[in-house]
Design a protein around this motif. Structure first.
Motif, PDB file in Angstrom:
ATOM      1  N   GLY A  66      -0.934 -12.404  -2.145  1.00  0.00           N
ATOM      2  CA  GLY A  66      -1.725 -11.435  -1.385  1.00  0.00           C
ATOM      3  C   GLY A  66      -1.132 -10.034  -1.438  1.00  0.00           C
ATOM      4  N   VAL A  67       0.185  -9.944  -1.384  1.00  0.00           N
ATOM      5  CA  VAL A  67       0.846  -8.637  -1.490  1.00  0.00           C
ATOM      6  C   VAL A  67       0.587  -8.045  -2.871  1.00  0.00           C
ATOM      7  CG1 VAL A  67       3.052  -7.407  -1.498  1.00  0.00           C
ATOM      8  CG2 VAL A  67       2.625  -9.180   0.215  1.00  0.00           C
ATOM      9  N   GLY A  68       0.751  -8.861  -3.895  1.00  0.00           N
ATOM     10  CA  GLY A  68       0.507  -8.389  -5.261  1.00  0.00           C
ATOM     11  C   GLY A  68      -0.922  -7.897  -5.454  1.00  0.00           C
ATOM     12  N   GLN A  69      -1.873  -8.623  -4.883  1.00  0.00           N
ATOM     13  CA  GLN A  69      -3.282  -8.216  -4.987  1.00  0.00           C
ATOM     14  C   GLN A  69      -3.529  -6.907  -4.248  1.00  0.00           C
ATOM     15  OE1 GLN A  69      -5.093 -11.784  -3.490  1.00  0.00           O
ATOM     16  NE2 GLN A  69      -5.143 -12.758  -5.505  1.00  0.00           N
ATOM     17  N   ALA A  70      -2.892  -6.747  -3.099  1.00  0.00           N
ATOM     18  CA  ALA A  70      -3.048  -5.496  -2.347  1.00  0.00           C
ATOM     19  C   ALA A  70      -2.472  -4.319  -3.133  1.00  0.00           C
ATOM     20  CB  ALA A  70      -2.381  -5.609  -0.974  1.00  0.00           C
ATOM     21  N   CYS A  71      -1.318  -4.527  -3.747  1.00  0.00           N
ATOM     22  CA  CYS A  71      -0.718  -3.461  -4.560  1.00  0.00           C
ATOM     23  C   CYS A  71      -1.640  -3.104  -5.719  1.00  0.00           C
ATOM     24  CB  CYS A  71       0.643  -3.894  -5.097  1.00  0.00           C
ATOM     25  SG  CYS A  71       1.923  -4.030  -3.842  1.00  0.00           S
ATOM     26  N   LYS A  72      -2.095  -4.120  -6.433  1.00  0.00           N
ATOM     27  CA  LYS A  72      -2.963  -3.906  -7.585  1.00  0.00           C
ATOM     28  C   LYS A  72      -4.260  -3.219  -7.178  1.00  0.00           C
ATOM     29  CE  LYS A  72      -5.234  -6.418 -11.390  1.00  0.00           C
ATOM     30  NZ  LYS A  72      -5.840  -5.231 -11.840  1.00  0.00           N
ATOM     31  N   GLY A  73      -4.832  -3.626  -6.059  1.00  0.00           N
ATOM     32  CA  GLY A  73      -6.084  -3.030  -5.603  1.00  0.00           C
ATOM     33  C   GLY A  73      -5.974  -1.534  -5.392  1.00  0.00           C
ATOM     34  N   CYS A  74      -4.848  -1.107  -4.912  1.00  0.00           N
ATOM     35  CA  CYS A  74      -4.636   0.323  -4.694  1.00  0.00           C
ATOM     36  C   CYS A  74      -4.269   1.017  -6.004  1.00  0.00           C
ATOM     37  CB  CYS A  74      -3.549   0.526  -3.645  1.00  0.00           C
ATOM     38  SG  CYS A  74      -3.551   2.169  -2.934  1.00  0.00           S
ATOM     39  N   HIS A  75      -3.363   0.437  -6.758  1.00  0.00           N
ATOM     40  CA  HIS A  75      -2.908   1.059  -7.999  1.00  0.00           C
ATOM     41  C   HIS A  75      -4.045   1.212  -9.001  1.00  0.00           C
ATOM     42  CE1 HIS A  75       1.688   0.215  -7.557  1.00  0.00           C
ATOM     43  NE2 HIS A  75       1.173   0.836  -6.511  1.00  0.00           N
ATOM     44  N   ASP A  76      -4.951   0.241  -9.063  1.00  0.00           N
ATOM     45  CA  ASP A  76      -6.062   0.328 -10.013  1.00  0.00           C
ATOM     46  C   ASP A  76      -6.902   1.572  -9.795  1.00  0.00           C
ATOM     47  OD1 ASP A  76      -5.324  -2.042 -11.230  1.00  0.00           O
ATOM     48  OD2 ASP A  76      -6.940  -3.241 -10.349  1.00  0.00           O
ATOM     49  N   ASP A  77      -7.102   1.960  -8.556  1.00  0.00           N
ATOM     50  CA  ASP A  77      -7.985   3.081  -8.231  1.00  0.00           C
ATOM     51  C   ASP A  77      -7.271   4.395  -7.953  1.00  0.00           C
ATOM     52  OD1 ASP A  77     -10.150   1.366  -8.473  1.00  0.00           O
ATOM     53  OD2 ASP A  77     -10.211   0.919  -6.321  1.00  0.00           O
ATOM     54  N   TYR A  78      -6.017   4.322  -7.535  1.00  0.00           N
ATOM     55  CA  TYR A  78      -5.384   5.531  -7.005  1.00  0.00           C
ATOM     56  C   TYR A  78      -4.053   5.917  -7.642  1.00  0.00           C
ATOM     57  CZ  TYR A  78      -9.012   5.042  -3.533  1.00  0.00           C
ATOM     58  OH  TYR A  78     -10.239   4.938  -2.924  1.00  0.00           O
ATOM     59  N   ARG A  79      -3.635   5.205  -8.653  1.00  0.00           N
ATOM     60  CA  ARG A  79      -2.357   5.536  -9.292  1.00  0.00           C
ATOM     61  C   ARG A  79      -2.557   5.723 -10.784  1.00  0.00           C
ATOM     62  NH1 ARG A  79       2.946   1.775 -10.170  1.00  0.00           N
ATOM     63  NH2 ARG A  79       4.314   3.447 -10.850  1.00  0.00           N
ATOM     64  N   ALA A  80      -2.025   6.813 -11.308  1.00  0.00           N
ATOM     65  CA  ALA A  80      -2.040   7.046 -12.754  1.00  0.00           C
ATOM     66  C   ALA A  80      -0.980   6.161 -13.381  1.00  0.00           C
ATOM     67  CB  ALA A  80      -1.753   8.526 -13.050  1.00  0.00           C
ATOM     68  N   GLU A  81      -1.352   5.463 -14.387  1.00  0.00           N
ATOM     69  CA  GLU A  81      -0.388   4.548 -15.019  1.00  0.00           C
ATOM     70  C   GLU A  81      -0.028   5.019 -16.394  1.00  0.00           C
ATOM     71  OE1 GLU A  81       0.667   1.397 -13.595  1.00  0.00           O
ATOM     72  OE2 GLU A  81      -0.615   1.458 -11.869  1.00  0.00           O
TER      73      GLU A  81
END
Length: 142
Positions: free
Chosen positions: A127-142
Motif C-alpha cells: 500500500g505504501v509503494g502504491q501510494a508513492c507510485k500514485g503520486c510520482h506518476d503524476d507529480y514527479r519528473a523522472e
C-alpha cells in the motif's frame, strides 16, 4: 531624494533572498523525500531477507509515518522546481488527496509493522509503494 544605486542594490538582495529561500525549500523537500526513499529501501532489504533486521522494521515504518505527516508542508508555492512538476500547484486538490493516501498508507504500515504479522506487513507495505507510485506518476519528473 533616493539613491538609485541603493534601490537597485536592495532589489537585487531581495531577489537573491527569494531565490535562496526557494532553493532552500527545494533542497529540504528533496532531502526529506530521499529520507523516505532510504527507509523504503531498508524495508525492502528486511522483507526480502537480505539483512537479518526484522526488529528494525517498526523503526523504519514509524519514521516513514512521521515524515508523511510533514509531507504536505514540503510543497509551498515558493518551492517550485527540482523533480516536482508544476501540476502539484495546478491541481492542488488531487495532489493533497495523494499526500493523504500516502499518510494513511504509512500509518497502516506502522501498525502492521508493530503487529509482527508478515502478511499484514507485506500488504501494508504494498500500500505504501502504491501510494508513492500514485503520486510520482503524476507529480514527479523522472
Amino acid at each position: 531624494m533616493r539613491n538609485p544605486f541603493a534601490t537597485v542594490a536592495l532589489s537585487t538582495c531581495l531577489v537573491a533572498l527569494a531565490v535562496s529561500a526557494s532553493e532552500g525549500e527545494v533542497n529540504y523537500r528533496q532531502h526529506t523525500m530521499s529520507a523516505i526513499g532510504g527507509h523504503m529501501r531498508a524495508v525492502v532489504d528486511i522483507v526480502r531477507g537480505d539483512v537479518p533486521h526484522m526488529d528494525h522494521l517498526a523503526t523504519h515504518a514509524s519514521a516513514m509515518a512521521d515524515l508523511a505527516e510533514i509531507a504536505p508542508t514540503l510543497f509551498p508555492e515558493s518551492s517550485k522546481g527540482g523533480d516536482a512538476l508544476d501540476a502539484i500547484w495546478e491541481d492542488g486538490e488531487d495532489f493533497a488527496s495523494k499526500l493523504n493516501a500516502f499518510k494513511e498508507a504509512t500509518a497502516a504500515f506502522k501498525t502492521a509493522a508493530a503487529s509482527g504479522d508478515r502478511g499484514e506487513i507485506m500488504g501494508a507495505f504494498r500500500g505504501v509503494g502504491q501510494a508513492c507510485k500514485g503520486c510520482h506518476d503524476d507529480y514527479r519528473a523522472e
